[in-house]
Design an enzyme around this catalytic site. Structure first.
Site, PDB file in Angstrom:
ATOM      1  N   ARG A  39      31.384  36.420  42.609  1.00  0.00           N
ATOM      2  CA  ARG A  39      30.954  35.667  43.806  1.00  0.00           C
ATOM      3  C   ARG A  39      32.093  35.687  44.802  1.00  0.00           C
ATOM      4  NH1 ARG A  39      28.373  29.665  44.586  1.00  0.00           N
ATOM      5  NH2 ARG A  39      26.570  30.894  43.938  1.00  0.00           N
ATOM      6  N   HIS A  66      22.211  37.127  47.913  1.00  0.00           N
ATOM      7  CA  HIS A  66      22.294  36.254  46.731  1.00  0.00           C
ATOM      8  C   HIS A  66      21.182  36.681  45.753  1.00  0.00           C
ATOM      9  CE1 HIS A  66      23.408  33.031  44.261  1.00  0.00           C
ATOM     10  NE2 HIS A  66      23.006  31.985  44.957  1.00  0.00           N
ATOM     11  N   ASP A  94      17.918  26.283  53.548  1.00  0.00           N
ATOM     12  CA  ASP A  94      19.262  26.344  52.960  1.00  0.00           C
ATOM     13  C   ASP A  94      20.186  25.590  53.906  1.00  0.00           C
ATOM     14  OD1 ASP A  94      21.574  27.103  51.562  1.00  0.00           O
ATOM     15  OD2 ASP A  94      21.622  29.138  52.405  1.00  0.00           O
ATOM     16  N   CYS A  99      17.797  26.545  47.654  1.00  0.00           N
ATOM     17  CA  CYS A  99      18.668  27.089  46.594  1.00  0.00           C
ATOM     18  C   CYS A  99      19.652  26.044  46.082  1.00  0.00           C
ATOM     19  CB  CYS A  99      19.403  28.321  47.116  1.00  0.00           C
ATOM     20  SG  CYS A  99      20.334  28.015  48.622  1.00  0.00           S
ATOM     21  N   ARG A 146      17.466  29.279  37.472  1.00  0.00           N
ATOM     22  CA  ARG A 146      18.646  30.132  37.666  1.00  0.00           C
ATOM     23  C   ARG A 146      19.179  30.598  36.316  1.00  0.00           C
ATOM     24  NH1 ARG A 146      21.876  29.865  41.825  1.00  0.00           N
ATOM     25  NH2 ARG A 146      22.455  31.913  41.061  1.00  0.00           N
ATOM     26  N   GLN A 196      19.637  34.576  42.666  1.00  0.00           N
ATOM     27  CA  GLN A 196      18.811  33.463  43.126  1.00  0.00           C
ATOM     28  C   GLN A 196      17.361  33.920  43.349  1.00  0.00           C
ATOM     29  OE1 GLN A 196      20.127  30.070  44.228  1.00  0.00           O
ATOM     30  NE2 GLN A 196      17.949  29.620  44.137  1.00  0.00           N
TER      31      GLN A 196
HETATM   32  N1  NVA Z   1      24.039  29.995  52.139  1.00  0.00           N
HETATM   33  C1  NVA Z   1      24.702  29.215  51.117  1.00  0.00           C
HETATM   34  C2  NVA Z   1      24.059  29.434  49.789  1.00  0.00           C
HETATM   35  C3  NVA Z   1      24.624  28.606  48.666  1.00  0.00           C
HETATM   36  C4  NVA Z   1      23.953  28.872  47.360  1.00  0.00           C
HETATM   37  C5  NVA Z   1      26.179  29.579  51.090  1.00  0.00           C
HETATM   38  O1  NVA Z   1      26.494  30.768  51.157  1.00  0.00           O
HETATM   39  O2  NVA Z   1      27.005  28.674  51.018  1.00  0.00           O
HETATM   40  N1   CP Z   2      22.256  28.013  44.488  1.00  0.00           N
HETATM   41  C1   CP Z   2      23.521  28.288  44.123  1.00  0.00           C
HETATM   42  O1   CP Z   2      23.971  29.443  44.092  1.00  0.00           O
HETATM   43  O2   CP Z   2      24.247  27.201  43.765  1.00  0.00           O
HETATM   44  P1   CP Z   2      25.800  27.157  43.416  1.00  0.00           P
HETATM   45  O3   CP Z   2      26.559  27.433  44.686  1.00  0.00           O
HETATM   46  O4   CP Z   2      26.035  25.791  42.870  1.00  0.00           O
HETATM   47  O5   CP Z   2      26.092  28.229  42.398  1.00  0.00           O
END
Ligand code: NVA
Ligand code: CP
Length: 328
Positions: A106, A133, A229, A270, A315, A136
């Site tokens: 990540r 992502h 989101d 998400c 998930r 997800q």
């Molecule tokens: N768009 C958000 C998704 C988190 C799961 C981010 O990148 O922070």
């Molecule tokens: N939805 C998601 O990816 O959550 P986290 O950032 O907690 O992993």
């Protein structure tokens, strides 16, 4: 279907049949877990989890899924390794590839996870980048299938920042699975035209449709799924909050939106979500801008139409399916 040895970097890399297979495999593994049937079929394997951004769901899903499959896990936090600071991604990939059977990453740019995969020699799974992502997506489509019974023809409306990881990934996934995707948001937040064109091409083969609209009423009318989101994603500067709030407030998911959708519509997110004042950032935004809720109202978040916690649970089952399919 054989996905052994494949990376899982973005949904674009997978055919509709492969995506459907991963959803079905997630259902099977979920059932096994619920029935208490042991499935330690990857015993003896080791995986590394690299997180350059924080996480609750993704990290826990990878860890629990790996343990359920009998694997061992090493977690590398945003500050706990040499990555980027003293060692290039290419070198890191070649080191970890010698020790681990699979690597989750990540981080920031999609090109980083792509480079990691190029040099690791073992499957690499994208646990979120700025652009995509993908893990997800399997959880989300599993959730839609469980709640609404099917995927094809579902009107799936995404509201908010549609040009980041979630909006991009959902548009591609809906295109591949023959769904009616709508990005309902301000023009400045529409996905990039190049990705839209790619999805329109796919849609011709799958029967999907892609609509971008600023009109909330027509955009959300008779929707099966309303999805949103956060307005500011991880890694973005705090200074953007002010303009995001101003520009995206008309696209907040509230009761009026849900009433305009089908009666059977579900609300998805998400997570994490800003729907109350129970978080540090939520409180800061309240003090600065006077808002008690942002992308979704607490009323919708807590309503019976909201399936966000089933989605979060999925998930784990879907990440398990992705690891199983690429390692077994
Ligand atoms: N768009 C958000 C998704 C988190 C799961 C981010 O990148 O922070
Ligand atoms: N939805 C998601 O990816 O959550 P986290 O950032 O907690 O992993």
């Amino acid at each position: 279907m054989n996905l052994k040895g494949r990376n899982f970097l973005k949904i674009k890399d997978f055919s509709p049949e492969e995506i459907e297979y991963l959803i079905t495999l997630s259902e099977e593994l979920k059932q096994k877990k619920k029935q208490g049937v042991l499935h330690e079929e990857l015993r003896g394997k080791n995986i590394a989890l690299i997180f350059e951004k924080t996480s609750t769901r993704t990290r826990c899903s990878f860890e629990v899924a790996a343990h359920d499959l009998g694997m061992h896990v090493t977690y590398l936090d945003p500050s706990g390794s040499q990555i980027g600071k003293k060692e290039s991604i290419r070198d890191t990939a070649r080191v970890l590839g010698r020790m681990y059977d699979g690597i989750e990453y990540r981080g920031f740019g999609q090109e980083i996870v792509e480079e990691l995969a190029e040099y690791a020699g073992v499957p690499v799974w994208n646990g979120l980048t700025n652009e995509f992502h993908p893990t997800q997506m399997i959880a989300d489509m599993l959730t839609v299938k469980e709640k609404l019974g099917h995927l094809k023809g579902i009107k799936f409306v995404y509201m908010g920042d549609a040009r980041y990881n979630m909006g991009n990934s959902l548009m591609v996934t809906c295109a591949k699975l023959g769904m009616e995707f709508v990005a309902c948001t301000s023009k400045a937040y529409f996905p990039e035209q190049e990705l839209v064109d790619y999805c329109l091409e796919i849609a011709k083969q799958t029967g999907a449709s892609i609509t971008l609209t600023e009109d909330v009423l027509t955009g959300t009318q008779d929707a099966d799924v309303i999805y949103t989101d956060v307005w500011v994603s991880m890694g973005e500067p705090d200074q953007v909050w002010e303009s995001r709030i101003k520009e995206l407030m008309p696209y907040q998911v509230n009761k009026k939106i849900m009433e305009n959708a089908k009666e059977s519509a579900i609300f998805m997110h998400c997570l994490p979500a800003f729907h109350d004042l129970e978080t540090t950032i939520g409180k800061q935004i309240y003090e600065k801008f006077g808002l008690t809720e942002m992308e979704v109202t607490n009323e919708v978040f807590e309503s019976s139409q909201s399936v966000v916690f089933d989605e979060a649970e999925n998930r784990m089952h879907s990440i398990k399916a992705i690891m199983y399919a690429t390692l077994k």
